[in-house]
Design an enzyme around this catalytic site. Structure first.
Site, PDB file in Angstrom:
ATOM      1  N   LYS A 148     -22.686  13.401  31.485  1.00 42.29           N
ATOM      2  CA  LYS A 148     -21.656  13.639  30.481  1.00 42.29           C
ATOM      3  C   LYS A 148     -20.498  14.374  31.153  1.00 42.29           C
ATOM      4  CE  LYS A 148     -23.459  11.991  26.624  1.00 42.29           C
ATOM      5  NZ  LYS A 148     -22.774  10.963  25.811  1.00 42.29           N
ATOM      6  N   ASP A 173     -20.307   9.143  31.360  1.00 42.04           N
ATOM      7  CA  ASP A 173     -19.786   8.983  30.002  1.00 42.04           C
ATOM      8  C   ASP A 173     -18.797  10.104  29.731  1.00 42.04           C
ATOM      9  OD1 ASP A 173     -19.287   8.533  27.350  1.00 42.04           O
ATOM     10  OD2 ASP A 173     -21.341   8.818  26.665  1.00 42.04           O
ATOM     11  N   ASP A 222     -17.764   2.365  24.037  1.00 42.32           N
ATOM     12  CA  ASP A 222     -18.722   2.962  23.100  1.00 42.32           C
ATOM     13  C   ASP A 222     -18.003   3.233  21.786  1.00 42.32           C
ATOM     14  OD1 ASP A 222     -20.638   4.291  21.664  1.00 42.32           O
ATOM     15  OD2 ASP A 222     -20.994   5.862  23.136  1.00 42.32           O
ATOM     16  N   LYS A 244     -25.187   0.586  19.746  1.00 44.50           N
ATOM     17  CA  LYS A 244     -26.012   1.590  19.084  1.00 44.50           C
ATOM     18  C   LYS A 244     -26.241   1.132  17.647  1.00 44.50           C
ATOM     19  CE  LYS A 244     -24.363   5.540  21.790  1.00 44.50           C
ATOM     20  NZ  LYS A 244     -23.494   6.751  21.768  1.00 44.50           N
TER      21      LYS A 244
END
Length: 325
Positions: A148, A173, A222, A244
């Protein structure tokens, strides 16, 4: 046939450590669990309301309660609900109920291959370069790490983790935290560090800048992609999409998005929110054919629900029917 009974409740599951991304930090997973009962049969689904999309736990519970008055089958759901946590929880609960009623697996019902064990990325939360490198070194038995990012030290973070884990597969990400101005250098360093994919580097509102920028590392959408309807707009901007279930509208929407992504020539990541094995179990049906699986939510919990998905050395195994599907 007995009338359906739909119950929904919220649950809080503490994490082992704080989970930190560019937008903030949390110490627990707040989930919504739906149970759909038909006589002696019951199906369950779990979802995570996400503030990034304006969702709250109470708001999602209200959506489910309102929908319960008119839902009689899974096919009713998309007529009543938009893609989001409420639709995900109900959709997965209905899939599970149908499996329990028929004695068939969800994979069989959906026309999919039975799920297999898959390697999952393990998330290293946003921290100092030194702390992230230390956590990566501690996770030496896990072959895939997701970093992250989202701060001024991201160059050092990538280089430090690569030095600590020279043989690991690394994904990053940024959760929309980079800018068009900083992106060229950060992509160059990602390429230098042999990063496999960069997830959502720019805000969804600014991703048009990706069109004219060389992709030395594949770029994965995303926050910019929710359902198959988003893909035409993303043409030429991204090389992959993170699917997702909470965004796509459950397993039904995720399957549609996966098919559409492949038709658009995009690679696929199957992801999940930080949640229990019940939320991740449906995503396992799409993990075997994904380019990357990011299903480590249960690994981040202080404890998981029982029975949990089985995890070992970075591999996550399909659910027992007692859990889901």
């Amino acid at each position: 046939m007995s009338p359906l009974r739909i119950d929904a409740q919220s649950e809080i599951w503490p994490l082992k450590d704080a989970f930190t991304i560019s937008r903030g930090s949390k110490t627990a997973a707040h989930v919504v669990v739906v149970t759909v009962r038909d006589g002696d049969f019951a199906g369950r689904g779990e979802a995570v309301p996400y503030a990034r999309y304006g969702e709250t736990v109470e708001g999602v519970l209200d959506q489910i309660r309102d929908a319960s008055a008119t839902v009689n089958a899974r096919s009713d759901l998309t007529r009543i609900l938009k893609p989001g946590a409420a639709l995900n929880a109900l959709d997965c609960a209905f899939w599970d109920l149908e499996a329990k009623r028929t004695g068939r697996t969800v994979a069989d019902l959906a026309g999919l291959a039975e799920p297999e064990a898959a390697y999952t990325a393990y998330t290293i939360s946003l921290d100092t370069p030194e702390a992230m490198a230390a956590k990566a070194a501690d996770a030496r038995d896990l072959p895939i790490l997701k970093l992250k990012l989202g701060g001024p030290d991201d160059v050092d973070r990538m280089r430090s983790v690569r030095l600590a884990r020279p043989g690991a597969r690394l994904l990053v990400d940024a959760n929309e935290a980079w800018t068009p101005e900083t992106l060229p250098e950060l992509i160059a360093v990602a390429a230098e560090c042999k990063i496999e994919v960069i997830e959502q580097p720019l805000p969804a509102s600014a991703d048009e800048a990706l069109r004219s920028m060389p992709h030395r590392v594949p770029i994965c959408a995303d926050e910019s992609v929710h359902t198959a309807a988003d893909l035409d707009r993303l043409n030429g901007l991204y090389d992959a999409v993170n699917i997702k279930l909470d965004k796509a509208g459950g397993l039904t929407g995720a399957m549609a998005l996966e098919r559409a992504a492949r038709q658009h020539g995009l690679k696929v990541m199957i992801g999940s929110m930080v949640a229990t094995s019940l939320a991740v179990a449906p995503a396992m049906l799409l993990a075997a054919t994904a380019d990357w699986a990011d299903l480590d939510g249960p690994l981040l919990l202080a404890r998981d629900r029982q029975p949990p998905l089985r995890v070992g050395n970075g591999r996550i195994s399909p659910p027992e029917r007692a859990l889901w599907g």
